[in-house]
Design a protein around this motif. Structure first.
Motif: not given
Length: 318
Positions: A141-153
């Motif tokens: 969902h986010l990559i096509p919008k040019g947004e960077k997702l951070g995963i915190i585990n």
């Protein structure tokens, strides 16, 4: 084959009150994954009663019983999110036999639907293999919008283990995401235990540029350094997905997990991290995984899972 089960209102139980005061009085059970389009703030709950990934990772079965137990205990929790927040339970996505990959694809599609309809997704595992499906849906969902997702585990383990016979499992979700999205994998792990991760996994973490804090570092007395590291990571991304593996907590607090450890972190430090992450206004999705009711004691781990969810959502929405 992936199977969707509609939510059961009987899973949401709790103290009776004349005026709505508890979670079970606010939750709406919605059938057939028909995601609400109403304009107010929305939380979308989805269960993942799946333990095939845990079996593949040689863990203790029992996690498939977790989602409904979390619902039960969350239902009796006092509600502080305000009447302008809609709580929607969309039931469970599970599997018939051992077809883990089909249910992960179905969960990814559901995740994308939840985000597109402007829900804050809250997923109840099941094994940590849920994170591959969860993260994939968000990234698509986010990559096509040019947004960077951070995963915190928050976890004792990196969960960067390679596939087994070409198949994913509860120890491989972030390995799979790093392979499938090599240029968009941004990962911070909190509470990593050396005793639970061989040298090869520390090397893999380095290869994928994962950031991490060791269990010895993830302690209250070290809060200033922890805060600095989390803020640095938050500043480097646009959105955040938070995954809580309950086996990261000390078994004194979380005995009911697939891989218990006496040397895990405490709820106090975890909840300080939750508050910092939630207040960033970048948190868009959450899951809680690896609860194993068969090994719990007086529902201590299940209660902790429910409290994690309630606390984080309160900080996000209030």
């Amino acid at each position: 084959m992936a199977i969707h089960t509609n939510p059961n209102p009987e899973n949401w139980v709790g103290r009776k009150s004349e005026n709505p005061e508890y979670w079970h009085q606010f939750v709406q059970c919605i059938s057939d994954l028909k995601f609400s389009q109403e304009s107010r703030k929305k939380i979308g709950i989805l269960g993942y009663p799946v333990e095939e990934g845990v079996r593949r990772n040689q863990g203790r079965p029992g996690t498939k019983e977790a989602p409904n137990l979390i619902r039960n205990l969350l239902g009796n929790t006092a509600f502080h999110l305000g009447e302008n927040v809609s709580i929607n339970d969309y039931g469970d996505i599970s599997i018939r036999e051992k077809e883990l990959e089909t249910v992960q694809q179905k969960v990814s599609e559901a995740m994308k639907g939840l985000i597109q309809s402007k829900h804050f997704p809250v997923l109840f595992g099941g094994g940590h293999d849920l994170a591959y499906a969860h993260g994939k849906g968000l990234l698509n969902h986010l990559i096509p919008k040019g947004e960077k997702l951070g995963i915190i585990n928050l976890d004792a383990h990196f969960d960067l283990r390679p596939l087994v016979n070409g198949k994913g499992h509860s120890g491989s979700p972030f390995f799979q995401l790093s392979e499938e999205f090599p240029n968009d994998f941004h990962y911070l792990a909190l509470g990593i235990q050396r005793a639970a991760n061989p040298v090869s996994l520390f090397q893999k973490a380095k290869e994928v540029n994962a950031k991490y804090l060791l269990m010895e570092q993830f302690r209250l007395h070290n809060w200033e350094y922890i805060e600095e590291q989390i803020i640095w990571f938050l500043d480097s991304v646009n959105k955040v997905y938070l995954s809580i593996d309950l086996d990261g907590f000390s078994s004194a607090f979380a005995p009911g997990v697939s891989a218990p450890s006496p040397m895990g972190f405490s709820p106090q430090i975890a909840f300080k991290a939750f508050e910092l992450i939630a207040k960033s206004k970048k948190l868009i999705s959450l899951d809680v995984v690896e609860l194993n009711p068969r090994f719990d004691q007086d529902n201590a781990t299940a209660r902790l899972a429910a409290r994690c969810v309630e606390y984080i959502l309160r900080k996000v929405f209030v």
